[in-house]
Design an enzyme around this catalytic site. Structure first.
Site, short mmCIF file in Angstrom:
data_model
loop_
_atom_site.label_atom_id
_atom_site.label_comp_id
_atom_site.label_asym_id
_atom_site.label_seq_id
_atom_site.Cartn_x
_atom_site.Cartn_y
_atom_site.Cartn_z
N ASP A 11 0.86 -1.17 0.00
CA ASP A 11 0.00 0.00 0.00
C ASP A 11 0.90 1.23 0.00
O ASP A 11 2.12 1.12 0.21
CB ASP A 11 -0.88 -0.07 1.26
CG ASP A 11 -1.68 1.19 1.49
OD1 ASP A 11 -2.36 1.64 0.55
OD2 ASP A 11 -1.62 1.73 2.61
N ASP A 13 -0.17 5.14 1.17
CA ASP A 13 -0.38 6.08 2.27
C ASP A 13 -0.52 5.35 3.60
O ASP A 13 -1.36 4.46 3.75
CB ASP A 13 -1.63 6.93 2.00
CG ASP A 13 -1.52 7.73 0.70
OD1 ASP A 13 -0.39 8.12 0.35
OD2 ASP A 13 -2.55 7.95 0.05
#
Length: 198
Positions: A11, A13
């Site tokens: 991922d 953020d």
């Protein structure tokens, strides 16, 4: 097709950079988490290919455009390159939540795109993220879910994950701790090469 691809999916953020309720809309708003870029570089040097899978609903909401997203990613890749690291590909969902797409995590569409692009099964591939959405997408795609406590779930007790998390979720303080774990495991029992899907 490379039959010996060692893959890690991340991922963005809250995993690589600081998450923001206002979204990361420009390179100036992108701030790497401590040790995250170094962790990616370590994975690269150990032979792992790193790919991103990230929800970017700010596009669908009109908060930033493709030019801004590309500028953020160019800034991130340049910062990573100074440490000898790289990200092979970036897969993102541009849709707002109400659009009902199949690629917005927790749906597994982004991960299925990665599977198709590389022509291999994601079964057993590590997926690292900071949210329940990430873990559910990982589970749906057959990945091994790895939760980092550097973003949305920073206050979660790693010994007592909420019941909605997949039961096989592994928990790490941050991306560097995940890299430590993965590289130690690879040294003790080398990860078998990924085979192309028939």
């Amino acid at each position: 097709m490379n039959n010996h691809l060692k893959l890690v999916i991340l991922d963005r953020d809250g995993t690589i950079n600081q998450a923001s309720e206002e979204f990361v809309k420009s390179p100036e708003e992108w701030h790497p988490l401590p040790g995250a870029l170094e962790a990616i570089s370590r994975l690269n040097h150990a032979g792992f290919h790193v790919v991103l899978a990230t929800n970017q609903s700010g596009l669908g909401r009109g908060l930033f455009d493709m030019g801004a997203l590309n500028a953020v990613h160019a800034h991130m890749l340049k910062a990573l390159a100074t440490l000898g690291g790289r990200i092979d590909a970036i897969f993102y969902c541009p849709h707002a939540a109400e659009e009902g797409c199949s690629c917005r995590k927790p749906a597994p569409g982004l991960l299925q795109q990665i599977e198709e692009r590389y022509g291999l099964s994601l079964t057993g591939v590590p997926y690292v993220g900071d949210s329940l959405r990430d873990m559910l997408a990982a589970q749906a795609a057959g990945c091994v879910p790895h939760l980092v406590l550097s973003g949305r779930h920073a206050m979660v007790d790693p010994a007592r994950l909420p019941p909605e998390f997949p039961r096989n979720t592994r928990v790490h303080a941050d991306l560097m701790a995940f890299a430590d774990h993965l590289l130690a495991a690879a040294e003790s029992s080398p990860i078998p090469p990924r085979s192309p899907t028939p």
